[in-house]
Design a protein around this motif. Structure first.
Motif, short mmCIF file in Angstrom:
data_model
loop_
_atom_site.label_atom_id
_atom_site.label_comp_id
_atom_site.label_asym_id
_atom_site.label_seq_id
_atom_site.Cartn_x
_atom_site.Cartn_y
_atom_site.Cartn_z
N PRO A 51 114.70 -31.44 12.62
CA PRO A 51 116.11 -31.48 13.07
C PRO A 51 116.44 -32.84 13.67
N GLY A 52 117.51 -33.45 13.16
CA GLY A 52 117.96 -34.73 13.69
C GLY A 52 117.14 -35.92 13.27
N LYS A 53 116.17 -35.73 12.37
CA LYS A 53 115.30 -36.83 11.97
C LYS A 53 115.45 -37.08 10.47
N GLN A 54 114.89 -38.19 10.03
CA GLN A 54 114.99 -38.54 8.61
C GLN A 54 113.93 -37.79 7.81
N LEU A 55 114.12 -37.80 6.51
CA LEU A 55 113.17 -37.19 5.59
C LEU A 55 111.96 -38.10 5.44
N ASP A 56 110.78 -37.56 5.66
CA ASP A 56 109.56 -38.36 5.59
C ASP A 56 108.52 -37.70 4.68
N LEU A 57 107.71 -38.52 4.05
CA LEU A 57 106.63 -38.01 3.22
C LEU A 57 105.50 -37.51 4.11
N ALA A 58 105.03 -36.29 3.83
CA ALA A 58 103.88 -35.76 4.55
C ALA A 58 102.59 -35.96 3.75
N ALA A 59 102.66 -35.63 2.45
CA ALA A 59 101.47 -35.76 1.61
C ALA A 59 101.90 -35.82 0.15
N ALA A 60 101.07 -36.45 -0.68
CA ALA A 60 101.38 -36.55 -2.10
C ALA A 60 100.09 -36.56 -2.90
N ILE A 61 100.21 -36.16 -4.17
CA ILE A 61 99.05 -36.16 -5.06
C ILE A 61 99.50 -36.62 -6.44
N THR A 62 98.72 -37.49 -7.06
CA THR A 62 99.06 -37.98 -8.39
C THR A 62 98.49 -37.06 -9.47
N SER A 63 98.88 -37.31 -10.70
CA SER A 63 98.37 -36.51 -11.81
C SER A 63 96.87 -36.66 -11.95
N GLY A 64 96.35 -37.78 -11.48
CA GLY A 64 94.91 -38.00 -11.54
C GLY A 64 94.15 -37.46 -10.35
N GLY A 65 94.88 -36.88 -9.40
CA GLY A 65 94.23 -36.27 -8.24
C GLY A 65 94.12 -37.15 -7.02
N ARG A 66 94.68 -38.36 -7.07
CA ARG A 66 94.62 -39.23 -5.90
C ARG A 66 95.59 -38.72 -4.86
N THR A 67 95.16 -38.65 -3.61
CA THR A 67 96.00 -38.10 -2.54
C THR A 67 96.38 -39.15 -1.52
N ASN A 68 97.48 -38.86 -0.83
CA ASN A 68 97.99 -39.76 0.20
C ASN A 68 98.58 -38.91 1.30
N TYR A 69 98.25 -39.22 2.57
CA TYR A 69 98.75 -38.46 3.70
C TYR A 69 99.36 -39.41 4.73
N THR A 70 100.41 -38.94 5.38
CA THR A 70 100.91 -39.70 6.50
C THR A 70 99.93 -39.53 7.66
N ASP A 71 99.90 -40.53 8.55
CA ASP A 71 98.88 -40.52 9.61
C ASP A 71 98.91 -39.26 10.46
N SER A 72 100.10 -38.75 10.72
CA SER A 72 100.22 -37.63 11.66
C SER A 72 99.65 -36.31 11.11
N VAL A 73 99.41 -36.23 9.81
CA VAL A 73 98.87 -34.99 9.24
C VAL A 73 97.46 -35.18 8.68
N GLU A 74 96.98 -36.43 8.65
CA GLU A 74 95.64 -36.72 8.12
C GLU A 74 94.59 -35.89 8.86
N GLY A 75 93.74 -35.22 8.09
CA GLY A 75 92.69 -34.40 8.69
C GLY A 75 93.12 -32.97 9.00
N ARG A 76 94.41 -32.70 8.95
CA ARG A 76 94.90 -31.34 9.23
C ARG A 76 95.51 -30.70 7.99
N PHE A 77 96.15 -31.50 7.15
CA PHE A 77 96.79 -31.01 5.93
C PHE A 77 95.94 -31.40 4.72
#
Length: 127
Positions: free
Chosen positions: A41-67
């Motif tokens: 609420p009241g904040k911008q849209l941010d990426l939390a996590a993503a995965i490519t077709s090849g399986g490479r993953t990317n996480y934002t720092d705040s969720v790394e290790g939890r998501f």
């Protein structure tokens, strides 16, 4: 054409877990990457996590290790396992499919700039 349907949101206590699902349907040929974005609420849209077709993953720092993001290509479904949830994780979570190519009338459409969004699912972390 292409639709994304999200599920799995809800209310959970701090420290709890939820699993979100994003199912892509349509005459899909390929999807370059699928990401989970969130908007508090009241904040911008941010990426939390993503995965490519090849399986490479990317996480934002705040969720790394939890998501954990995972992809089932056979089912065209991406999952976001969220553990050790915190109140600051409260947001509407949106699934995004990037670089979508699909068939229509026997022809191939789409490309690197074709994105699709799901309708969003609410995640609330509160005691």
């Amino acid at each position: 054409q292409v639709q994304l349907v999200e599920s799995g949101g809800g209310l959970v206590q701090p420290g709890g877990s939820l699993r979100l699902s994003c199912a892509a349907s349509g005459s899909l040929f390929s999807i370059n990457a699928i990401g989970w974005y969130r908007q508090a609420p009241g904040k911008q849209l941010d990426l939390a996590a993503a995965i490519t077709s090849g399986g490479r993953t990317n996480y934002t720092d705040s969720v790394e290790g939890r998501f954990t993001i995972a992809r089932d290509n056979a089912k065209n479904t991406v999952y976001l396992q969220m553990d050790s949830l915190k109140p600051k994780d409260t947001a509407v979570y949106y699934c995004n499919a990037a670089g979508v190519r699909y068939y229509s009338g026997g022809y191939l459409f789409g490309g690197p700039s074709d994105d699709y969004w799901g309708q969003g699912t609410q995640v609330t972390v509160s005691s």
